[in-house]
Each structure stands twice: as C-alpha cells, then as structure tokens.
Design a protein around this motif. Sequence first.
Motif, PDB file in Angstrom:
ATOM      1  N   GLU A 164      -2.139-120.631 -33.975  1.00  0.00           N
ATOM      2  CA  GLU A 164      -0.999-120.190 -34.779  1.00  0.00           C
ATOM      3  C   GLU A 164       0.322-120.847 -34.361  1.00  0.00           C
ATOM      4  OE1 GLU A 164      -0.865-118.059 -37.357  1.00  0.00           O
ATOM      5  OE2 GLU A 164      -2.996-117.518 -37.405  1.00  0.00           O
ATOM      6  N   ARG A 165       0.295-121.575 -33.233  1.00  0.00           N
ATOM      7  CA  ARG A 165       1.488-122.241 -32.702  1.00  0.00           C
ATOM      8  C   ARG A 165       2.627-121.243 -32.531  1.00  0.00           C
ATOM      9  NH1 ARG A 165       0.524-127.304 -32.129  1.00  0.00           N
ATOM     10  NH2 ARG A 165       2.701-127.808 -31.702  1.00  0.00           N
ATOM     11  N   ILE A 166       2.326-120.225 -31.722  1.00  0.00           N
ATOM     12  CA  ILE A 166       3.265-119.141 -31.457  1.00  0.00           C
ATOM     13  C   ILE A 166       4.375-119.630 -30.521  1.00  0.00           C
ATOM     14  CG2 ILE A 166       3.507-116.831 -30.452  1.00  0.00           C
ATOM     15  CD1 ILE A 166       1.994-116.959 -33.153  1.00  0.00           C
ATOM     16  N   GLY A 167       5.600-119.216 -30.805  1.00  0.00           N
ATOM     17  CA  GLY A 167       6.745-119.633 -29.996  1.00  0.00           C
ATOM     18  C   GLY A 167       7.155-118.637 -28.940  1.00  0.00           C
ATOM     19  N   ALA A 168       6.767-117.358 -29.078  1.00  0.00           N
ATOM     20  CA  ALA A 168       7.110-116.337 -28.089  1.00  0.00           C
ATOM     21  C   ALA A 168       6.194-115.140 -28.277  1.00  0.00           C
ATOM     22  CB  ALA A 168       8.568-115.908 -28.228  1.00  0.00           C
ATOM     23  N   VAL A 169       6.002-114.386 -27.196  1.00  0.00           N
ATOM     24  CA  VAL A 169       5.227-113.147 -27.221  1.00  0.00           C
ATOM     25  C   VAL A 169       6.130-112.031 -26.725  1.00  0.00           C
ATOM     26  CG1 VAL A 169       3.263-111.886 -26.261  1.00  0.00           C
ATOM     27  CG2 VAL A 169       3.016-114.308 -26.837  1.00  0.00           C
TER      28      VAL A 169
ATOM     29  N   ILE B  75       3.979-120.077 -23.011  1.00  0.00           N
ATOM     30  CA  ILE B  75       4.820-119.508 -24.068  1.00  0.00           C
ATOM     31  C   ILE B  75       5.700-118.438 -23.425  1.00  0.00           C
ATOM     32  CG2 ILE B  75       4.813-118.180 -26.219  1.00  0.00           C
ATOM     33  CD1 ILE B  75       2.018-119.303 -26.763  1.00  0.00           C
ATOM     34  N   PRO B  76       6.994-118.380 -23.735  1.00  0.00           N
ATOM     35  CA  PRO B  76       7.846-117.324 -23.171  1.00  0.00           C
ATOM     36  C   PRO B  76       7.319-115.935 -23.537  1.00  0.00           C
ATOM     37  CG  PRO B  76       9.183-119.037 -24.191  1.00  0.00           C
ATOM     38  CD  PRO B  76       7.756-119.340 -24.562  1.00  0.00           C
ATOM     39  N   VAL B  77       7.176-115.086 -22.523  1.00  0.00           N
ATOM     40  CA  VAL B  77       6.712-113.717 -22.697  1.00  0.00           C
ATOM     41  C   VAL B  77       7.859-112.762 -22.377  1.00  0.00           C
ATOM     42  CG1 VAL B  77       5.091-111.942 -21.907  1.00  0.00           C
ATOM     43  CG2 VAL B  77       4.328-114.323 -22.125  1.00  0.00           C
ATOM     44  N   PHE B  78       8.118-111.826 -23.279  1.00  0.00           N
ATOM     45  CA  PHE B  78       9.149-110.808 -23.089  1.00  0.00           C
ATOM     46  C   PHE B  78       8.476-109.440 -23.085  1.00  0.00           C
ATOM     47  CE2 PHE B  78      11.003-114.422 -25.256  1.00  0.00           C
ATOM     48  CZ  PHE B  78      12.140-114.685 -24.495  1.00  0.00           C
ATOM     49  N   LEU B  79       9.058-108.510 -22.347  1.00  0.00           N
ATOM     50  CA  LEU B  79       8.485-107.174 -22.214  1.00  0.00           C
ATOM     51  C   LEU B  79       9.540-106.125 -22.507  1.00  0.00           C
ATOM     52  CD1 LEU B  79       6.050-105.401 -21.282  1.00  0.00           C
ATOM     53  CD2 LEU B  79       6.997-105.535 -18.968  1.00  0.00           C
ATOM     54  N   GLN B  80       9.156-105.103 -23.283  1.00  0.00           N
ATOM     55  CA  GLN B  80      10.043-103.962 -23.512  1.00  0.00           C
ATOM     56  C   GLN B  80       9.386-102.723 -22.926  1.00  0.00           C
ATOM     57  OE1 GLN B  80      10.382-100.960 -25.848  1.00  0.00           O
ATOM     58  NE2 GLN B  80      12.246-100.709 -24.639  1.00  0.00           N
ATOM     59  N   GLU B  81      10.045-102.124 -21.930  1.00  0.00           N
ATOM     60  CA  GLU B  81       9.539-100.926 -21.256  1.00  0.00           C
ATOM     61  C   GLU B  81      10.328 -99.714 -21.715  1.00  0.00           C
ATOM     62  OE1 GLU B  81       8.006 -97.990 -19.622  1.00  0.00           O
ATOM     63  OE2 GLU B  81       7.004 -99.886 -19.125  1.00  0.00           O
ATOM     64  N   GLN B  82       9.632 -98.736 -22.303  1.00  0.00           N
ATOM     65  CA  GLN B  82      10.322 -97.599 -22.906  1.00  0.00           C
ATOM     66  C   GLN B  82      10.663 -96.488 -21.924  1.00  0.00           C
ATOM     67  OE1 GLN B  82       6.900 -98.177 -24.456  1.00  0.00           O
ATOM     68  NE2 GLN B  82       7.878 -99.942 -25.400  1.00  0.00           N
ATOM     69  N   ASN B  83       9.887 -96.310 -20.858  1.00  0.00           N
ATOM     70  CA  ASN B  83       9.955 -95.100 -20.053  1.00  0.00           C
ATOM     71  C   ASN B  83      10.696 -95.279 -18.725  1.00  0.00           C
ATOM     72  OD1 ASN B  83       8.193 -93.140 -21.631  1.00  0.00           O
ATOM     73  ND2 ASN B  83       6.800 -94.886 -21.439  1.00  0.00           N
ATOM     74  N   VAL B  84      11.009 -94.133 -18.099  1.00  0.00           N
ATOM     75  CA  VAL B  84      11.610 -94.142 -16.768  1.00  0.00           C
ATOM     76  C   VAL B  84      10.584 -94.607 -15.743  1.00  0.00           C
ATOM     77  CG1 VAL B  84      12.559 -92.676 -14.938  1.00  0.00           C
ATOM     78  CG2 VAL B  84      13.332 -92.374 -17.304  1.00  0.00           C
ATOM     79  N   SER B  85       9.355 -94.085 -15.825  1.00  0.00           N
ATOM     80  CA  SER B  85       8.278 -94.527 -14.944  1.00  0.00           C
ATOM     81  C   SER B  85       7.393 -95.513 -15.698  1.00  0.00           C
ATOM     82  CB  SER B  85       7.457 -93.336 -14.446  1.00  0.00           C
ATOM     83  OG  SER B  85       6.939 -92.597 -15.536  1.00  0.00           O
ATOM     84  N   VAL B  86       6.760 -96.399 -14.961  1.00  0.00           N
ATOM     85  CA  VAL B  86       6.086 -97.553 -15.574  1.00  0.00           C
ATOM     86  C   VAL B  86       4.605 -97.532 -15.226  1.00  0.00           C
ATOM     87  CG1 VAL B  86       6.018-100.083 -15.722  1.00  0.00           C
ATOM     88  CG2 VAL B  86       8.211 -98.889 -15.461  1.00  0.00           C
TER      89      VAL B  86
ATOM     90  N   SER C 160      11.017-124.689 -25.041  1.00  0.00           N
ATOM     91  CA  SER C 160      10.294-125.516 -25.988  1.00  0.00           C
ATOM     92  C   SER C 160       9.617-124.644 -27.025  1.00  0.00           C
ATOM     93  CB  SER C 160       9.229-126.359 -25.264  1.00  0.00           C
ATOM     94  OG  SER C 160       8.404-127.005 -26.206  1.00  0.00           O
ATOM     95  N   ASN C 161       9.729-125.040 -28.286  1.00  0.00           N
ATOM     96  CA  ASN C 161       9.115-124.261 -29.362  1.00  0.00           C
ATOM     97  C   ASN C 161       7.700-124.715 -29.676  1.00  0.00           C
ATOM     98  OD1 ASN C 161      11.549-123.024 -29.514  1.00  0.00           O
ATOM     99  ND2 ASN C 161      12.181-123.967 -31.427  1.00  0.00           N
ATOM    100  N   SER C 162       7.218-125.678 -28.951  1.00  0.00           N
ATOM    101  CA  SER C 162       5.881-126.183 -29.259  1.00  0.00           C
ATOM    102  C   SER C 162       4.908-125.822 -28.148  1.00  0.00           C
ATOM    103  CB  SER C 162       5.906-127.709 -29.426  1.00  0.00           C
ATOM    104  OG  SER C 162       6.338-128.337 -28.244  1.00  0.00           O
ATOM    105  N   ILE C 163       3.676-125.647 -28.527  1.00  0.00           N
ATOM    106  CA  ILE C 163       2.629-125.327 -27.564  1.00  0.00           C
ATOM    107  C   ILE C 163       1.973-126.628 -27.106  1.00  0.00           C
ATOM    108  CG2 ILE C 163       0.379-124.194 -27.342  1.00  0.00           C
ATOM    109  CD1 ILE C 163       1.343-122.145 -29.328  1.00  0.00           C
ATOM    110  N   PRO C 164       1.681-126.723 -25.799  1.00  0.00           N
ATOM    111  CA  PRO C 164       1.064-127.953 -25.310  1.00  0.00           C
ATOM    112  C   PRO C 164      -0.175-128.309 -26.105  1.00  0.00           C
ATOM    113  CG  PRO C 164       1.654-126.493 -23.481  1.00  0.00           C
ATOM    114  CD  PRO C 164       1.879-125.722 -24.742  1.00  0.00           C
ATOM    115  N   GLY C 165      -0.296-129.580 -26.422  1.00  0.00           N
ATOM    116  CA  GLY C 165      -1.438-130.023 -27.224  1.00  0.00           C
ATOM    117  C   GLY C 165      -2.653-130.263 -26.407  1.00  0.00           C
TER     118      GLY C 165
END
Length: 359
Positions: free
Chosen positions: A89-94, A114-125, A354-359
């Motif tokens: 799918e040539r994903i640019g970020a997760v 690929i750059p990975v981002f995380l969203q943590e909702q809670n006080v404890s993880v 980089s917006n491209s995935i290694p070939g």
Amino acid sequence: MKIVITGGGTGGHVFPALAIAEELRSRGHELLYIGSDRGLEARLAPEKNIRFIPVRTGPVKNQSLLRKIKTVFQLVSATLWSYRLLRRERIGAVVGVGGYISVPVALAGFLLRIPVFLQEQNVSVGIANRFLGRISRRIFLGFPEAAKYFPADKCVFTGNPIRKEFFKPLPSYNPEAKTLLILGGSQGAKAINQVITQSLSRIPSDWKIIHQTGVSDADAVRATYEKSFKGTFTVKPFIENMVDTMASASVVVSRSGAVTVSELVQIGRPVIFVPFPRRGQNDQTDNARWVESHGGALVVEQGEQFSERFWSAWDSIFENHRLGAMAASFSTLRRPSAIATIGDRIEAELGTASNSIPG
C-alpha cells in the motif's frame, strides 16, 4: 500521504482513533484502518467512509499458557501479513492507538522504517503500549502522568482526542440545575444501574435524571424508574448527543474510561466516578483518581459496602458549596484540541521523513 490507523476493540481506543483519522483526512491524507474484525472499529470505520482491513491476533496478558503460545504464533503471522500490506500500500506513517491489535501493524511499520506514532489514552499504560513506545517516533499522551512509562524525549502531552463539538461554546455550569446524568460507558454498567435503581428514593423528586443504561439493562431500568421515581427521567440504552447532555448536568455519575474522563474535563461537570474493576492494569481507577486529585471528582470503587460508600459520596458532594468548587477545578486541567495538536505534530514529523518505502 497514505496513513494507517491501527488499534481498537473497545470504544476507549476506537473513538480516539477515528477522531485522529478524520482530522488527518481533513488535511488531505488518505486513511486506512487496520483493526480487529470483532472490535467496534469493524463497524464504525466503514460508517465514517474509512477503508477498513481486519487483522487477527490475540492478547497475552491473563491468558493460559496454551493461549499465550497460540498468540505468539498469531503475532508472528500478523506481523508478516502487516509487513506485506504496508509495503504493497506504500504507507507513509502508522498511528497506533493501543491494544494488542496494534502491535503487529506498528512493528511491521518499524521494520519497514515507516514513522510510527502512538496515542496513549490512560494514566496507566498496558503491556502493548509500553512495548510500542520503544519503537515509536512520538507518543501523544492523554494524561501527563503516563510519561513515566515511556522515553521522556518522545512524549508530548496533548490530552485525549475528543470530538470537536466538545470545544464549542457551552452554557456555564449551574449547580442549581438539579440534573443528574448517569453514564455506564457505551455498553452500560450493571453495578451503576443497580446502585441507582435500588435507592431511587435517595434522589429528590424535583431532580431530572438522564440515565444511559446500555442495551441489556434498558428495559428493566426504565421499568424501575416508572415504578419508583416521581420526578422527570429519561432512560436510554445509548446517548447520541453527549456534548449537550453533559453540559446540561449538575452532577454526573460515570465510569472512568479515558475518553469519558477527557470529555468531562472539557465540559467541567462535578462527577462521582465508579471505575470498572480490572485485574492488572486498573486504568479506569487511575484515570478517576487523577481527576479526584485535582478536585473535580469523587471516586467510589466497587467491592464491599459499595452501595453505602456510593450514597455517602452522593451526600458529601452537596456539602459546603462543593459543587461549584469542583466544577471550577476543571479549568486548570483542560487542553487545547488534542486532535489538531496531534495532526500538527504528525505533519511536522513527516515533513522531514521520507514518504517512500524502501524498494
């Protein structure tokens, strides 16, 4: 750019995920949601016209040894499947929002650089997000106390992504409104339903009650109100217009999932929290105690003498003009729109990636 949102299962993960997805889509990005075919995301993502692809894996925590072994094989298989999908799918970020379902997708993204981002909702993880924090480029925190579980240089305290409607102008808090709002979460809460309906006589008849019961208890709870409560009441399995409903309340009784807590912080209504009891990571209790420590809530945990302790908290919340002070305490806890902040930070990070995935 094509961006993957992953994670889910419960509303506490799915609703923030969809909020982030809609914000990124409004900025021109193409969104793909990878989640569980048994979670809420399987229904809600397509309803938002977000392409959805299911992946199959399972939890490790609180499982039998046989189940853990099976899950390890599932995780390896799901990671390989995710690797091929992200590459194709040539994903640019997760963007991961937590839960075991996000682990193979985020891990595949990390392996593909690929750059990975995380969203943590809670006080404890939980275990899954503690692991994902190690491979994420940036971690967006719903509560500042969660930073102790992650590398400090990756953390940004944004607050939790909640719907934009919660930031519209709303009526000021009125402690004389005499409106009680009861929330058990999207599925309802039997313990809350029971403690209220068994002692409806404790609530004055000049109060209005709005009670979200969940589907399974709706008919029984409504029948009890019709028999035992002389005042005005509304009983619903699920409340659609939560923003205006919360704003109308003078007191709230609620579970303390991260999204609900963040919504109540933004609205600023005094609340008695009844956390959902869990083994291990007791996230709802930690969320509730955080608000209580800042003066906006009382916390009544389930267990022995739950009913007595609950009604004692109910009585005490009306003492010495406490309601007004509780409502005022929320002013120091509110954050600007987390959705916009997360969108800005992701785009800023991707501007140098980089917006491209290694070939």
